[in-house]
Enzyme design. Structure first.
Site, PDB file in Angstrom:
ATOM      1  CG  HIS A 217       0.414  -4.354   4.963  1.00  0.00           C
ATOM      2  ND1 HIS A 217      -0.408  -3.925   3.947  1.00  0.00           N
ATOM      3  CD2 HIS A 217       0.861  -5.582   4.586  1.00  0.00           C
ATOM      4  CE1 HIS A 217      -0.453  -4.844   2.993  1.00  0.00           C
ATOM      5  NE2 HIS A 217       0.307  -5.862   3.365  1.00  0.00           N
TER       6      HIS A 217
ATOM      7  CD  GLU B 179      -0.335   0.301   4.502  1.00  0.00           C
ATOM      8  OE1 GLU B 179       0.414  -0.696   4.492  1.00  0.00           O
ATOM      9  OE2 GLU B 179      -1.573   0.210   4.424  1.00  0.00           O
TER      10      GLU B 179
ATOM     11  CG  HIS C 277      -2.011  -1.032   1.115  1.00  0.00           C
ATOM     12  ND1 HIS C 277      -2.452  -1.779   2.190  1.00  0.00           N
ATOM     13  CD2 HIS C 277      -2.731  -1.460   0.041  1.00  0.00           C
ATOM     14  CE1 HIS C 277      -3.407  -2.611   1.784  1.00  0.00           C
ATOM     15  NE2 HIS C 277      -3.593  -2.429   0.490  1.00  0.00           N
TER      16      HIS C 277
ATOM     17  NE  ARG D  89      -6.321   0.333   0.405  1.00  0.00           N
ATOM     18  CZ  ARG D  89      -6.195  -0.340   1.526  1.00  0.00           C
ATOM     19  NH1 ARG D  89      -5.643   0.226   2.580  1.00  0.00           N
ATOM     20  NH2 ARG D  89      -6.611  -1.599   1.617  1.00  0.00           N
TER      21      ARG D  89
ATOM     22  CD  GLU E 167      -1.745  -3.868   8.881  1.00  0.00           C
ATOM     23  OE1 GLU E 167      -1.298  -2.699   8.834  1.00  0.00           O
ATOM     24  OE2 GLU E 167      -2.439  -4.372   7.973  1.00  0.00           O
TER      25      GLU E 167
END
Length: 417
Positions: free
Chosen positions: A304, A179, A176, A234, A378
């Protein structure tokens, strides 16, 4: 005349850069069905950017919803929230100010690569060439294809040269575009692997016995666009016939329950699943490489942000993976290793039950292909900065994440299959 032309060109360039003055990121806290309906209605009626969860389809009771609201809609949103009685708070008071504050780690020339800065793609590409030639017995590079806009997807291979095929780990960052902490970690990992080989017994053993493939930036076109034109971009930058909206969410484009849940068939959505599985050339390039090397690839790690989670399959189904117990045990151990450095708290578990259902993810696809140890990180934080993590947090974020990755790698190394 030349001066006027120069300023005219500057004005045009600035006009092409999306600005976010006065925009806010709000955290909404739906606790009843009416709150969920209200949030979804807002998404349909005004321009709202979902940060977490990343799609209005995923909004449900008792899960916080972080949304970026353009300044022109704030009055309407506040009135609506007030009438509904839904609890909410401001996470980011002015998005443009937060963007400006990201670069809080000192000033350095943009063309100069730094492990504690958010480097542009051109700078990363130059770094790849330099790092690949620095130690030919430990690192090499190869192109696995081009992006939609023609940029080379360069993969780094770390590992002691060997005449035989070694078991491997595949690590990718930057699926993405917005990020930015994700590609920063892949660069950090390469640096640490090379710097500590020979002195750190675990890294030395890993690179002697295994290879690590590192894709520093997966969604290169989107990443570049997020640096030059729209910080909040994104998706990829592909064009779809019949639509004026660009791009597909590459992490909804893998052939894993494709477009069944938690993804959108609307090309204008940030979670657009694409016209078909692997419609995105970037996804196809990565999938082809992993398929070609699936007999040797024993782990797939994808990085991510944000939310401080360590996830594993499945996300497209509530069904537990066949290796659920082992995957959970490893995730909990890796999270504990990460926490040990700075106290950063992570939550571990299957994607679907830990956050939400989402189909087409790369980790689910890799697991279904036969890559047993398949994990999604994440990274920091939990919403205070969101996608706009300041550069001063790059080093601590990468240092703690290294501990988790090394924990997983050590387990994989001892449990080859």
């Amino acid at each position: 005349m030349k001066v006027l032309l120069f300023f005219g060109l500057v004005a045009v360039a600035l006009a092409d850069v999306t600005r976010f003055e006065g925009e806010k990121v709000l955290r909404l806290k739906p606790v009843i069905a009416e709150h969920v309906t209200l949030i979804k209605d807002l998404a349909e009626s005004i321009e709202v950017d979902f940060w977490s969860p990343d799609s209005p389809e995923l909004v449900t009771i008792d899960i916080n919803v972080d949304i970026r609201v353009p300044a022109r809609y704030l009055s309407l949103v506040y009135t609506t929230l007030g009438q509904s009685g839904m609890e909410h708070e401001i996470l980011i008071d002015d998005v443009q100010v937060a963007i400006n504050r990201q670069a809080d780690n000192g000033i350095s020339p943009k063309a100069l690569h730094s492990y504690t800065k958010y480097n542009t793609w051109d700078t990363i590409l130059s770094w790849i060439s330099t790092i690949a030639s620095s130690n030919p017995s430990l690192i090499s590079k190869q192109e696995i294809g081009n992006t939609f806009e023609g940029r080379p997807m360069v993969l780094l291979k770390l590992g002691k040269s060997s005449g035989t095929t070694k078991p491997a780990i595949f690590l990718d960052c930057g699926i993405h575009a917005r990020e930015w902490i994700s590609p920063a970690f892949c660069q950090w990992f390469v640096k640490e692997a090379l710097d500590t080989y020979g002195s750190d017994s675990q890294m030395t053993s890993l690179l002697d016995q295994m290879d690590v493939y590192v894709l520093p930036v997966f969604n290169i076109d989107g990443y570049e666009y997020s640096h030059t034109s729209n910080r909040m971009w994104r998706k990829t930058r592909s064009k779809l016939s019949g639509s004026s909206c660009l791009g597909t969410d590459p992490n909804r484009n893998f052939d894993a329950g494709w477009c069944t849940v938690g993804a959108s068939s609307n090309p204008c959505s940030d979670t657009f699943c694409g016209s078909t599985p692997e419609s995105e050339i970037e996804v196809k390039n990565v999938a082809n490489f992993i398929r070609k090397n699936q007999s040797s690839i024993k782990a797939y790690l994808t990085v991510h942000s944000y939310s401080q989670l360590l996830l594993f399959p499945y996300s497209y189904s509530y069904n537990l993976a066949a290796d659920h117990s082992e995957l959970m045990s490893v995730a909990e151990g890796a999270s504990a290793a990460l926490t040990s450095l700075y106290g950063t708290q992570y939550t571990s578990g299957p994607g679907a039950s830990t956050i939400y259902l989402a189909a087409g993810g790369s980790d689910d696809w890799a697991y279904d292909l036969g890559v047993k140890y398949s994990y999604t990180f994440e990274l920091r934080d939990t919403g205070y900065y969101g996608f706009l993590l300041p550069e001063s947090q790059i080093q601590p974020t990468c240092e703690e994440t290294m501990l988790a990755v090394k924990y997983i790698a050590a387990h994989v190394q001892k449990n080859l299959y």
